[in-house]
Scaffold this active site. Structure first.
Site, mmCIF file in Angstrom:
data_model
loop_
_atom_site.group_PDB
_atom_site.id
_atom_site.type_symbol
_atom_site.label_atom_id
_atom_site.label_comp_id
_atom_site.label_asym_id
_atom_site.label_seq_id
_atom_site.Cartn_x
_atom_site.Cartn_y
_atom_site.Cartn_z
ATOM 1 N N ARG A 1 8.137 9.968 -6.679
ATOM 2 C CA ARG A 1 9.202 9.256 -7.377
ATOM 3 C C ARG A 1 8.703 7.897 -7.845
ATOM 4 O O ARG A 1 9.089 7.416 -8.908
ATOM 5 C CB ARG A 1 10.456 9.124 -6.499
ATOM 6 C CG ARG A 1 10.258 8.361 -5.208
ATOM 7 C CD ARG A 1 11.567 8.180 -4.444
ATOM 8 N NE ARG A 1 12.251 9.425 -4.233
ATOM 9 C CZ ARG A 1 11.998 10.267 -3.232
ATOM 10 N NH1 ARG A 1 11.043 9.968 -2.381
ATOM 11 N NH2 ARG A 1 12.687 11.369 -3.081
ATOM 12 N N ASP B 1 -2.157 15.135 -10.123
ATOM 13 C CA ASP B 1 -1.262 15.652 -9.080
ATOM 14 C C ASP B 1 -1.340 17.174 -9.141
ATOM 15 O O ASP B 1 -0.912 17.781 -10.132
ATOM 16 C CB ASP B 1 0.179 15.183 -9.293
ATOM 17 C CG ASP B 1 1.086 15.518 -8.109
ATOM 18 O OD1 ASP B 1 0.968 16.648 -7.574
ATOM 19 O OD2 ASP B 1 1.892 14.671 -7.716
ATOM 20 N N ARG C 1 -0.113 4.634 0.945
ATOM 21 C CA ARG C 1 -0.426 4.684 2.367
ATOM 22 C C ARG C 1 -1.905 4.374 2.556
ATOM 23 O O ARG C 1 -2.757 4.873 1.818
ATOM 24 C CB ARG C 1 -0.123 6.074 2.954
ATOM 25 C CG ARG C 1 1.362 6.418 3.041
ATOM 26 C CD ARG C 1 2.059 5.627 4.155
ATOM 27 N NE ARG C 1 3.447 6.043 4.333
ATOM 28 C CZ ARG C 1 4.474 5.484 3.727
ATOM 29 N NH1 ARG C 1 4.273 4.496 2.876
ATOM 30 N NH2 ARG C 1 5.711 5.914 3.955
ATOM 31 N N ASP D 1 -1.793 -3.235 -0.841
ATOM 32 C CA ASP D 1 -0.569 -3.581 -0.112
ATOM 33 C C ASP D 1 -0.457 -2.816 1.206
ATOM 34 O O ASP D 1 0.354 -3.175 2.048
ATOM 35 C CB ASP D 1 0.659 -3.288 -0.996
ATOM 36 C CG ASP D 1 1.952 -3.811 -0.391
ATOM 37 O OD1 ASP D 1 1.993 -5.013 -0.043
ATOM 38 O OD2 ASP D 1 2.909 -3.027 -0.262
ATOM 39 N N GLU E 1 -2.262 -0.464 9.907
ATOM 40 C CA GLU E 1 -1.262 -1.184 9.130
ATOM 41 C C GLU E 1 -1.605 -2.660 9.002
ATOM 42 O O GLU E 1 -1.445 -3.254 7.936
ATOM 43 C CB GLU E 1 0.118 -1.014 9.779
ATOM 44 C CG GLU E 1 1.239 -1.840 9.180
ATOM 45 C CD GLU E 1 1.680 -1.353 7.805
ATOM 46 O OE1 GLU E 1 2.405 -2.099 7.125
ATOM 47 O OE2 GLU E 1 1.305 -0.224 7.418
ATOM 48 N N HIS F 1 2.163 -5.390 2.956
ATOM 49 C CA HIS F 1 3.104 -4.275 2.794
ATOM 50 C C HIS F 1 4.457 -4.794 2.294
ATOM 51 O O HIS F 1 5.504 -4.603 2.913
ATOM 52 C CB HIS F 1 3.277 -3.526 4.123
ATOM 53 C CG HIS F 1 3.734 -2.116 3.937
ATOM 54 N ND1 HIS F 1 3.531 -1.128 4.892
ATOM 55 C CD2 HIS F 1 4.391 -1.500 2.921
ATOM 56 C CE1 HIS F 1 4.044 0.016 4.463
ATOM 57 N NE2 HIS F 1 4.572 -0.195 3.265
#
Length: 336
Positions: free
Chosen positions: A166, A186, A247, A270, A275, A294
């Site tokens: 999306r 994709d 991710r 980002d 993390e 992030h």
């Protein structure tokens, strides 16, 4: 339908601005809110009592895992509305076996990520961060002017998008307003997909080699783990930019750091794996890296979209209307 009974389960410290007073007031017009205080745990007798009465559970960041045991304690639960993006780490698939419907606000979270990505693409193509540093180091602008004479900028450049998620689709749509060529990789997208009108479908190697900017928008799946490694990064043009707002696990970070240390490419990052990078990570100090904590997704007042989207969805549920953002069980594992 009688007014559904509703409870909340999330961490208030992580969800500031998601449900401002006017949004909660609107929610209260379609539901009976059993408790205004969100549950931080499902273990207490009070929590179990609320679960037993709830028809709708609004989850969000910091929600305890909705395990089969927890869901069995909620025999009247009919809808889980997640006021955030991904649900697959919060909601056990058992929810579907129990006949519970699941919806989420990922579409709302996608808006700021797409906006952030668009800004990153435009700035990266224009080498804005490098020009800033050159100007700081040389206020005469001589060195900055030398870079300005190079073939940089956004006119007729090529942007490669990895993943028609999306967010990827929103970015592709936003890019139609600019004089850029868009490539898309994709494996799930077929030629008849509407996005094929906005982007040229290519394989991953072609995308990496032709793009001036590569932006990652794929979900985290076993098949996408470390999908961007040394071989893919090595195909990028000298001076190209790599953007990751998806991710961290999608990228071989050691390979990315090696390319960045060579100075051959630049990056806007980002998300990382882990993390939070180690304090001595080169990502914090490399001059060709723009590293953010992030923040591409909803922050500050942008979070209000999440709550508003969930309220609108619950209103549709209360009126027995079709949900717009319901997650079908077969899509749960393919989500970001």
């Amino acid at each position: 339908m009688m007014r559904p009974h509703l409870i909340f389960a999330f961490d208030p410290d992580k969800t500031e601005h998601v449900f401002p007073p006017e949004t909660l007031e609107r929610l209260g017009r379609s539901c009976t809110i059993l408790s205004p205080d969100p549950l931080a745990s499902f273990a207490s007798p009070e929590a179990r009592q609320l679960l037993s009465e709830a028809n709708v559970l609004v989850s969000g960041w910091g929600c305890p895992r909705l395990s089969p045991e927890v869901l069995r304690a909620a025999p009247s639960l009919q809808l889980i509305a997640h006021a955030a993006g991904t649900v697959k780490y919060t909601i056990d698939p058992y929810a579907y076996a129990a006949g519970i419907r699941v919806t989420h606000a990922a579409e709302a979270n996608a808006v700021p990520v797409a906006e952030f990505t668009l800004a990153a693409i435009l700035f990266a193509n224009k080498r804005v961060f490098e020009l800033r540093d050159l100007y700081r180091a040389d206020p005469t602008r001589r060195t900055a002017s030398q870079l300005m004479d190079q073939p940089i900028g956004n006119f007729r450049r090529t942007v490669g998008l990895i993943g028609a998620s999306r967010i990827g689709r929103k970015v592709a749509s936003l890019l139609t307003g600019f004089d850029v060529n868009v490539l898309l990789y994709d494996p799930f997208v077929e030629a008849g997909d509407p996005i094929a009108k906005e982007a040229e479908l290519v394989d991953l190697d072609t995308l990496m080699a032709r793009s001036d900017v590569v932006s990652v928008h794929a979900p985290s799946l076993p098949s996408t783990w470390r999908m961007i490694g040394a071989a893919q990064l090595g195909r990028m043009k000298d001076g190209a930019a790599f953007i990751n707002t998806a991710r961290g696990v999608l990228v071989d970070e050691a390979a990315l750091v090696a390319e960045l240390q060579s100075g051959r490419i630049q990056a806007v990052i980002d998300v990382t794996d882990p993390e939070i990078p180690p304090q001595d990570s080169p990502l914090f100090s490399l001059p060709n890296v723009f590293l953010t904590p992030h923040v591409a997704g909803a922050i500050g007042t942008e979070r209000a979209r999440l709550g508003l989207m969930v309220v609108e969805e619950i209103e549709r549920y209360a009126r027995s209307e079709p949900l717009l953002y319901e997650i079908e069980p077969e899509l749960l594992e393919r989500l970001a």
